[in-house]
Design an enzyme around this catalytic site. Sequence first.
Site, PDB file in Angstrom:
ATOM      1  N   SER A   1       0.826  -1.219   0.000  1.00 34.68           N
ATOM      2  CA  SER A   1       0.000   0.000   0.000  1.00 34.68           C
ATOM      3  C   SER A   1       0.854   1.261   0.000  1.00 34.68           C
ATOM      4  O   SER A   1       0.333   2.360   0.118  1.00 34.68           O
ATOM      5  CB  SER A   1      -0.932  -0.003   1.227  1.00 34.68           C
ATOM      6  OG  SER A   1      -0.181  -0.191   2.409  1.00 34.68           O
TER       7      SER A   1
ATOM      8  N   ASN B   1      -1.888  -3.089  13.177  1.00 33.56           N
ATOM      9  CA  ASN B   1      -3.337  -2.871  13.161  1.00 33.56           C
ATOM     10  C   ASN B   1      -3.745  -1.648  13.983  1.00 33.56           C
ATOM     11  O   ASN B   1      -4.562  -0.833  13.539  1.00 33.56           O
ATOM     12  CB  ASN B   1      -4.064  -4.115  13.672  1.00 33.56           C
ATOM     13  CG  ASN B   1      -3.843  -5.308  12.767  1.00 33.56           C
ATOM     14  OD1 ASN B   1      -3.286  -5.150  11.678  1.00 33.56           O
ATOM     15  ND2 ASN B   1      -4.263  -6.473  13.200  1.00 33.56           N
TER      16      ASN B   1
ATOM     17  N   HIS C   1     -40.100  24.099  -9.066  1.00 30.76           N
ATOM     18  CA  HIS C   1     -40.237  23.362 -10.335  1.00 30.76           C
ATOM     19  C   HIS C   1     -39.511  24.072 -11.478  1.00 30.76           C
ATOM     20  O   HIS C   1     -39.891  23.930 -12.636  1.00 30.76           O
ATOM     21  CB  HIS C   1     -41.704  23.164 -10.733  1.00 30.76           C
ATOM     22  CG  HIS C   1     -42.577  22.688  -9.620  1.00 30.76           C
ATOM     23  ND1 HIS C   1     -42.874  21.374  -9.400  1.00 30.76           N
ATOM     24  CD2 HIS C   1     -43.208  23.380  -8.636  1.00 30.76           C
ATOM     25  CE1 HIS C   1     -43.658  21.257  -8.340  1.00 30.76           C
ATOM     26  NE2 HIS C   1     -43.875  22.463  -7.845  1.00 30.76           N
TER      27      HIS C   1
ATOM     28  N   SER D   1     -14.412  27.280 -26.499  1.00 26.60           N
ATOM     29  CA  SER D   1     -14.633  26.068 -27.286  1.00 26.60           C
ATOM     30  C   SER D   1     -13.564  25.986 -28.356  1.00 26.60           C
ATOM     31  O   SER D   1     -13.110  27.004 -28.879  1.00 26.60           O
ATOM     32  CB  SER D   1     -16.010  26.145 -27.934  1.00 26.60           C
ATOM     33  OG  SER D   1     -16.058  25.336 -29.083  1.00 26.60           O
TER      34      SER D   1
ATOM     35  N   LYS E   1     -18.154  30.801 -27.803  1.00 30.78           N
ATOM     36  CA  LYS E   1     -18.484  30.114 -26.559  1.00 30.78           C
ATOM     37  C   LYS E   1     -17.658  30.568 -25.359  1.00 30.78           C
ATOM     38  O   LYS E   1     -16.483  30.850 -25.453  1.00 30.78           O
ATOM     39  CB  LYS E   1     -18.296  28.595 -26.716  1.00 30.78           C
ATOM     40  CG  LYS E   1     -19.356  27.911 -27.549  1.00 30.78           C
ATOM     41  CD  LYS E   1     -20.756  28.018 -26.980  1.00 30.78           C
ATOM     42  CE  LYS E   1     -21.032  27.085 -25.816  1.00 30.78           C
ATOM     43  NZ  LYS E   1     -21.002  25.680 -26.154  1.00 30.78           N
TER      44      LYS E   1
ATOM     45  N   ASN F   1     -17.726  28.861 -21.625  1.00 32.39           N
ATOM     46  CA  ASN F   1     -18.396  27.794 -20.881  1.00 32.39           C
ATOM     47  C   ASN F   1     -18.052  27.812 -19.392  1.00 32.39           C
ATOM     48  O   ASN F   1     -16.904  28.077 -19.032  1.00 32.39           O
ATOM     49  CB  ASN F   1     -17.983  26.431 -21.460  1.00 32.39           C
ATOM     50  CG  ASN F   1     -18.414  26.269 -22.907  1.00 32.39           C
ATOM     51  OD1 ASN F   1     -19.471  26.778 -23.303  1.00 32.39           O
ATOM     52  ND2 ASN F   1     -17.598  25.601 -23.701  1.00 32.39           N
TER      53      ASN F   1
ATOM     54  N   GLU G   1     -19.172  23.098 -13.849  1.00 34.00           N
ATOM     55  CA  GLU G   1     -19.519  21.759 -14.358  1.00 34.00           C
ATOM     56  C   GLU G   1     -18.629  20.676 -13.760  1.00 34.00           C
ATOM     57  O   GLU G   1     -19.091  19.578 -13.429  1.00 34.00           O
ATOM     58  CB  GLU G   1     -19.414  21.730 -15.885  1.00 34.00           C
ATOM     59  CG  GLU G   1     -20.499  22.563 -16.557  1.00 34.00           C
ATOM     60  CD  GLU G   1     -20.253  22.697 -18.055  1.00 34.00           C
ATOM     61  OE1 GLU G   1     -20.359  21.702 -18.767  1.00 34.00           O
ATOM     62  OE2 GLU G   1     -19.924  23.814 -18.504  1.00 34.00           O
TER      63      GLU G   1
ATOM     64  N   TYR H   1      -9.379  -6.929  12.557  1.00 30.64           N
ATOM     65  CA  TYR H   1      -8.775  -6.408  11.335  1.00 30.64           C
ATOM     66  C   TYR H   1      -8.820  -7.435  10.211  1.00 30.64           C
ATOM     67  O   TYR H   1      -8.640  -8.633  10.426  1.00 30.64           O
ATOM     68  CB  TYR H   1      -7.310  -6.009  11.601  1.00 30.64           C
ATOM     69  CG  TYR H   1      -6.614  -5.518  10.343  1.00 30.64           C
ATOM     70  CD1 TYR H   1      -6.749  -4.200   9.915  1.00 30.64           C
ATOM     71  CD2 TYR H   1      -5.856  -6.388   9.549  1.00 30.64           C
ATOM     72  CE1 TYR H   1      -6.146  -3.753   8.744  1.00 30.64           C
ATOM     73  CE2 TYR H   1      -5.244  -5.951   8.378  1.00 30.64           C
ATOM     74  CZ  TYR H   1      -5.393  -4.635   7.981  1.00 30.64           C
ATOM     75  OH  TYR H   1      -4.800  -4.200   6.833  1.00 30.64           O
TER      76      TYR H   1
ATOM     77  N   GLN I   1      -7.346  -2.181   4.137  1.00 30.40           N
ATOM     78  CA  GLN I   1      -6.333  -1.362   3.483  1.00 30.40           C
ATOM     79  C   GLN I   1      -6.955  -0.545   2.347  1.00 30.40           C
ATOM     80  O   GLN I   1      -6.437   0.497   1.963  1.00 30.40           O
ATOM     81  CB  GLN I   1      -5.226  -2.279   2.936  1.00 30.40           C
ATOM     82  CG  GLN I   1      -4.110  -1.563   2.235  1.00 30.40           C
ATOM     83  CD  GLN I   1      -2.890  -2.461   2.066  1.00 30.40           C
ATOM     84  OE1 GLN I   1      -2.175  -2.716   3.022  1.00 30.40           O
ATOM     85  NE2 GLN I   1      -2.663  -2.940   0.859  1.00 30.40           N
TER      86      GLN I   1
HETATM   87  N1  ARG Z   1      -1.190  -1.455   5.247  1.00 32.88           N
HETATM   88  C1  ARG Z   1      -2.116  -2.011   6.184  1.00 32.88           C
HETATM   89  C2  ARG Z   1      -3.455  -1.265   6.064  1.00 32.88           C
HETATM   90  O1  ARG Z   1      -3.473  -0.241   5.472  1.00 32.88           O
HETATM   91  C3  ARG Z   1      -1.602  -1.869   7.559  1.00 32.88           C
HETATM   92  C4  ARG Z   1      -2.098  -2.879   8.538  1.00 32.88           C
HETATM   93  C5  ARG Z   1      -1.590  -4.224   8.176  1.00 32.88           C
HETATM   94  N2  ARG Z   1      -1.889  -5.174   9.162  1.00 32.88           N
HETATM   95  C6  ARG Z   1      -1.796  -6.486   8.921  1.00 32.88           C
HETATM   96  N3  ARG Z   1      -2.086  -7.274   9.886  1.00 32.88           N
HETATM   97  N4  ARG Z   1      -1.440  -6.945   7.758  1.00 32.88           N
HETATM   98  O2  ARG Z   1      -4.466  -1.711   6.510  1.00 32.88           O
END
Ligand code: ARG
Length: 457
Positions: A22, A109, A155, A276, A282, A284, A289, A316, A321
Site C-alpha cells: 500500500s 493494526n 419546479h 470552445s 463560446k 463555458n 460543471e 482487522y 487497506q
Molecule cells: N497497510 C495495512 C493497512 O493499510 C496496515 C495494517 C496491516 N496489518 C496487517 N495485519 N497486515 O491496513
Amino acid sequence: MKLWGGRFSKAQDELTDDFNSSIRFDARMYRQDIEGSIAHAAMLGKQGIITAEDSELIQKTLREILSDVEAGKVEFLIDAEDIHMNIEKILIERIGDVGKRLHTGRSRNDQVALDIRMYLKEETLTIKNMLKDLELTILDIAERNTSVIMPGYTHLQRAQPISLAHHMMAYFQMFKRDIERLNDCYKRMNIMPLGSGALAGTTYPLDRQFVCESLGFAAVTENSLDGVSDRDFAIELASALSILMMHTSRFSEELILWSSHEFAFVEMDDAFSTGSSIMPQKKNPDVAELVRGKTGRVYGSLITLLTMMKGLPLAYNKDMQEDKEAIFDAVDTVKMCLPVFTKMIATMKIKQENMLNACKYGFVNATDAADYLVKKGMPFRSAHEVIGKMVAFCISQNKTLEDLTMDQFREFSELISDDIYEAISLNTCVNERTVYGGPSREAVKKAIKNARDFLDF
Ligand code: ARG
C-alpha cells in the site's frame, strides 16, 4: 527479508508483493506514522518497557527520518509493503537492534488505525477552513445584494420574488450544516486506538492516556477489537463530504443555468471559464460543471467504504487497506473543488437588471395579489381563483398584473382599489415578507448577522 519473515521459508511472489503493498498510497501518512511512533517510544521509555536511552535514540532517529523524508532524501520501497514497515525498516537500518524495540506492545493494526485518524483529523480541519472561506464569500455576496430582486423558483418555474441575498443565504445554511457535520465526525475521529494491539490489547504496562495526550487526542478507545477495526469515522467523513459535494453541485447547477443566455443572471469571470475549440463565441462555465461532475467521485468513495466494511468479521482484515484510496480521493477532490469554487463565485458578475426583468414577466406577485384580496376580507381559496383568472386574462392580453387599469382590476373584484399597485409591487412583495427566515431586507440582514456570529471560530 520481510520484517515479519521469520516463519516463512520462501520469498513472496513478485505479483503478491506488488498486490499487497500500500506504500504507493499510504506514504502520504509518513508524518503521522512517525509522530505516532515517537509518542509510543516515549511512553515505552517512561514505563520502563524499554530503557530511557533506547527510547531517546529511537525518538531522535525518528525525528531525523522525518526531516530526511521531508527533504526528499528517503525512498520508500514496495517490498517493504506499507508506510509503517518502511519507516520501521529505515529506523532499524540506522540504529540496528535498538530500532527493533520500537514495535513492542504495538501492532500495525492499531498503528494504522492511529495514523489514519491523525491524518483525517488534519484534513477535516483543512476542509473546515476552506468551507469557512466559502461561507465568508457567500456572506459578502449576500451583503452586497440585499436589494437585488430576483425570482424565486419552484419546479424551475418563476414562483415568488426574493432577493439575491436571500438566495445566497440559503446556501450559507447548507454549508453551515456541513461545517457542523465535520465538527461532529471530528469528535469520533479524535479517539486514540494505540494499545489495542493486533486485536486483544497487550500484556505490557502501556500508558495509553499518556500517548493520547501527547498526540492531542480527546480520549482512548474502549475496546481493543473495535479500536483496530472501526472505520466508521472515515465513512462518516465520506458521508459528510458527499453531502457537502451535493450542495456545491446544486449550487453549480444553478450557476450553470444562470450563465446561459436563457437566464443571463450571472457571468463567470474569464479566469474561471473556458472557450470552445470550434465555436468562437463560446464561454463555458467549466469550473462549475467539473465541481458538479466530481461530486460522483466522492459518492463513489462513500459506497466503496460502506461496501468494503459490510461483510468484515472482527477484527482487522486486509480488506481495510482499501479504505485509504477511497477516503483520500474524497478528501483530495473536496480540497480541489472548494477553493476554485469560492474564487469563481467571488469574481462572477451579477446581472441584476436581468434578474429584475425576469420578475416582471412571470407573475411572481400573483400570491401577493391574492393576499391583497384576503386582507380586504375575501377567503383565501376564493382569492386564489380570482387571481388565477386575472393571470389567464393577462396572458391572453400579453400583460403583467400591474399593467391592468383600475377598471380592468375591478371586473375581477370590487374589493380592489388604488392601493393594489403598491401591494403587488416587487419591492412590497419581497420586503413585506418580514417573517423570521424570510426574504425581506430586514430579515436577511438579521440572517447575515447570525451567520457572521456562527463563523466566529
Ligand atoms: N497497510 C495495512 C493497512 O493499510 C496496515 C495494517 C496491516 N496489518 C496487517 N495485519 N497486515 O491496513
